[in-house]
Design an enzyme around this catalytic site. Structure first.
Site, PDB file in Angstrom:
ATOM      1  N   GLU A 135       0.793  -1.235   0.000  1.00  0.00           N
ATOM      2  CA  GLU A 135       0.000   0.000   0.000  1.00  0.00           C
ATOM      3  C   GLU A 135       0.823   1.282   0.000  1.00  0.00           C
ATOM      4  O   GLU A 135       0.752   2.083   0.945  1.00  0.00           O
ATOM      5  CB  GLU A 135      -0.964  -0.002   1.192  1.00  0.00           C
ATOM      6  CG  GLU A 135      -1.932  -1.175   1.202  1.00  0.00           C
ATOM      7  CD  GLU A 135      -3.047  -1.036   2.240  1.00  0.00           C
ATOM      8  OE1 GLU A 135      -2.946  -0.164   3.116  1.00  0.00           O
ATOM      9  OE2 GLU A 135      -4.029  -1.799   2.149  1.00  0.00           O
ATOM     10  N   GLU A 161      -5.408  -8.592   0.633  1.00  0.00           N
ATOM     11  CA  GLU A 161      -6.080  -8.243   1.890  1.00  0.00           C
ATOM     12  C   GLU A 161      -7.540  -7.937   1.598  1.00  0.00           C
ATOM     13  O   GLU A 161      -7.857  -7.281   0.600  1.00  0.00           O
ATOM     14  CB  GLU A 161      -5.499  -6.976   2.552  1.00  0.00           C
ATOM     15  CG  GLU A 161      -4.188  -7.170   3.250  1.00  0.00           C
ATOM     16  CD  GLU A 161      -3.682  -5.890   3.912  1.00  0.00           C
ATOM     17  OE1 GLU A 161      -4.513  -5.052   4.343  1.00  0.00           O
ATOM     18  OE2 GLU A 161      -2.453  -5.734   4.001  1.00  0.00           O
TER      19      GLU A 161
HETATM   20  C1  FCB Z   1      -4.484  -2.149   5.563  1.00  0.00           C
HETATM   21  C2  FCB Z   1      -3.093  -2.534   6.041  1.00  0.00           C
HETATM   22  C3  FCB Z   1      -3.086  -3.641   7.060  1.00  0.00           C
HETATM   23  C4  FCB Z   1      -4.229  -3.528   8.032  1.00  0.00           C
HETATM   24  C5  FCB Z   1      -5.549  -3.315   7.332  1.00  0.00           C
HETATM   25  C6  FCB Z   1      -6.740  -3.224   8.241  1.00  0.00           C
HETATM   26  O1  FCB Z   1      -4.457  -0.844   5.068  1.00  0.00           O
HETATM   27  O2  FCB Z   1      -2.297  -2.942   4.951  1.00  0.00           O
HETATM   28  O3  FCB Z   1      -1.828  -3.637   7.676  1.00  0.00           O
HETATM   29  O4  FCB Z   1      -3.971  -2.535   8.952  1.00  0.00           O
HETATM   30  O5  FCB Z   1      -5.475  -2.152   6.539  1.00  0.00           O
END
Ligand code: FCB
Length: 451
Positions: free
Chosen positions: A166, A356
Site C-alpha cells: 500500500e 487483503e
Molecule cells: C491495511 C493494512 C493492514 C491492516 C488493514 C486493516 O491498510 O495494509 O496492515 O492494517 O489495513
C-alpha cells in the site's frame, strides 16, 4: 450467484504484517523502526499501546503455522521487518533476523503452505528516516539493496514476493496526514516520498531479478472503486481522477514508466516530486503480479482542487448507505468485484491476488469460550462470491488472503480493532479460532462457498 466454486490450485490464505504481530521489537540485533519510534511517542496510538509484544509471533512460529494448518490454508502472506535483517537500513545483514524468516518459511513449506512475504509493510529502519526517510531519493537505492539481500538469502525457499504494501497509504498517512509513522505533515516531503517509492519499486524489482531471475515479484495496492456521486459528467470525470490518483499512482509508473496525468489538476508537480530526466526508465520494471487490498468503495464528486499537495479535482462524500463494520467501514462486496475487473484491465492483464480483505468486528468469547462472529462469516461469504464473479467476468484472480490471521496491533488504532479469523487475548496471548475461521477452513478445504 449464490454458490461459488474455485479451482483446485486457488490460493486460500490469510495475511499479517511484521510490526502488527511479531513483537520482539529489540531482540536478536533488530534495529529500531519508524513504527517503534512513533508508537513509543505519547499521543500517537489509541490506548497508549505499541507493538513491542503484539502477538509475540517472533517466538511462536509453531503456533502460527499450526493455526494456518487448522484453517486449511495453502498461502500465508506475512511481511519481513527491514530493521530485523538490516538494522540500520544499510550495510551487512543481521543473520539472526534472516534465520527467523527462514525458519518460518520452512515450517510453512512443511505444512504445504506457500510463503508470500512482502518486503516493506511500513517499518522503515529509523536510521533511514533520520537521513530523510522516503522523502530522500537515496532511500530508493537502500530499498533495492535490502530487497536483493533478502531475496538472495531466502529465494531458495520462497518463490513469490511482493515489494511494497500500500504505497498510497504509507506515503500519505506517514508524510502528509501524520497519522502514521513517521508522523510528518509535510506536503513536499509527501510528494517526494511517492516518487522515491516509485523509483524504489523499479530498482528493487530489477535487483531481485538480477539476484535470482526465477522469482515472481509483485506489488500490493490499496484500492477503492470510485462511484460518481451523481449522473453528471463532472462527477464521472472526478471519479476517474480519483481512480488515477488513488489506485494507479504506483501502478502506471512500474508498468509504463509514467504518472497517471488525470490525477492532478493540470501539470504534474514534477519538480516538487524530485523527478529527474530518465526517471521513467528507473520506475519501469516487469511486474509479474499485482496484489489487491480492498476494504471499501468511495463516492466521489467534482470539487475545486483541494488536496494540499497535488490539487486533485475531487472530493469524497459520506458513504454510509451501506452497513458499517465496528470500525465504521462500509461493507460493499460488489466493490470488490468491480475493482478486480477494473484493476485487471488497468494492470495489463497480469495475474492478480486479493492480498487483503477483511472487517473489524469486536465479538469476543461467550461463556463457553466460543466466538460467534456471524457478521464476519456473512462478510466473507459475500466477498468470496464477489471474487468468483470477477473471475467469471475474466479477471485472472489466483488467490484470496483474508485480513487477518489473528487479532493484532492495528496501527494508530492500537488494539481497539479486531480483524482476526482468530481471537487473541492480549494478556495471555492465547489464540482461539473464531466461528468465521472454522467456516473459512471449510471453504478452503472444499474450494466452494456455501449458500
Ligand atoms: C491495511 C493494512 C493492514 C491492516 C488493514 C486493516 O491498510 O495494509 O496492515 O492494517 O489495513
Amino acid at each position: 450467484m449464490s454458490t461459488a466454486t474455485f479451482p483446485a490450485d486457488f490460493f486460500w490464505g490469510a495475511a499479517t504484517a511484521a510490526y502488527q504481530i511479531e513483537g520482539a521489537w529489540n531482540e536478536d540485533g533488530k534495529g529500531e523502526s519508524i513504527w517503534d519510534r512513533f508508537a513509543h511517542r505519547t499521543g500517537t496510538i489509541k490506548g497508549a499501546t505499541n507493538g513491542d509484544v503484539a502477538c509475540d509471533s517472533y517466538h511462536r512460529i509453531r503456533d502460527d503455522v499450526e493455526l494456518l494448518r487448522r484453517l486449511n490454508l495453502n498461502s500465508y502472506r506475512f511481511s519481513i521487518a527491514w530493521p530485523r535483517v538490516q538494522p540500520s537500513g544499510r550495510g551487512p545483514e543481521e543473520q539472526r533476523g534472516l534465520d527467523y524468516y527462514r525458519r518460518l518459511a520452512e515450517a510453512l513449506l512443511a505444512a504445504n503452505i506457500r510463503p508470500l512475504p512482502t518486503l516493506y509493510h511500513w517499518d522503515l529502519p529509523q536510521a533511514l528516516e533520520d537521513a530523510g526517510g522516503w522523502a530522500q531519493r537515496d532511500t530508493a537505492e537502500r530499498f533495492a539493496e535490502y530487497a536483493a539481500l533478502v531475496t538472495s538469502a531466502l529465494g531458495d525457499v520462497i518463490g513469490d514476493w511482493a515489494t511494497f504494501n500500500e504505497p498510497f497509504i504509507f506515503t500519505r498517512f506517514g508524510y502528509l496526514d501524520g497519522y502514521h509513522a513517521p508522523g510528518r505533515k509535510e506536503p513536499d516531503a509527501y510528494l517526494r516520498a511517492t516518487h522515491t517509492v516509485n523509483l524504489a519499486n523499479g530498482l528493487a524489482i530489477r535487483a531481485i531479478k538480477a539476484a535470482r531471475s526465477a522469482l515472481r515479484v509483485g506489488c500490493v495496492y490499496s484500492v477503492s472503486p470510485a462511484v460518481p456521486a451523481s449522473e453528471s459528467a463532472d462527477d464521472a470525470t472526478a471519479a476517474e481522477a480519483f481512480h488515477a490518483y488513488v489506485n494507479l499512482w504506483f501502478v502506471e509508473p512500474v508498468l509504463a514508466g509514467r504518472y497517471p496525468a488525470a490525477a492532478v489538476n493540470g501539470e504534474l508537480p514534477l519538480a516538487r516530486m524530485g523527478y529527474r530526466d530518465g526517471d521513467d526508465r528507473i520506475m519501469r520494471a516487469s511486474l509479474d503480479w499485482a496484489g489487491i487490498n480492498y476494504y471499501f468503495h468511495q463516492v466521489v464528486r467534482s470539487a475545486p482542487p483541494s488536496d494540499e499537495a497535488l490539487g486533485v479535482p475531487f472530493a469524497t462524500v459520506g458513504r454510509n448507505e451501506h452497513p458499517l463494520t465496528d470500525f465504521g467501514w462500509p461493507v460493499n462486496a460488489d466493490g470488490l468485484r468491480a475493482i478486480l475487473v477494473r484493476m485487471y484491465r488497468d494492470c495489463g492483464n497480469i495475474p492478480l491476488e486479493v492480498t487483503e480483505n477483511g472487517c473489524s468486528y469486536l465479538d469476543g468469547p461467550d461463556a463457553r469460550g466460543t466466538i460467534l462472529d456471524e457478521r464476519r462469516i456473512a462478510y466473507l461469504r459475500e466477498h468470496l462470491i464477489a471474487v468468483a464473479q470477477a473471475r467469471a467476468e475474466g479477471a485472472d484472480v489466483r488467490g484470496y488472503h483474508h485480513w487477518t490471521l489473528m487479532d493484532n496491533f492495528e496501527w494508530a488504532e492500537g488494539y481497539t480493532q479486531r480483524f482476526g479469523l482468530t481471537y487473541v487475548d492480549f494478556r495471555s496471548l492465547e489464540r482461539t479460532v473464531k466461528d468465521s475461521g472454522t467456516w473459512y477452513a471449510d471453504v478452503a478445504r472444499t474450494g466452494t462457498v456455501p449458500v
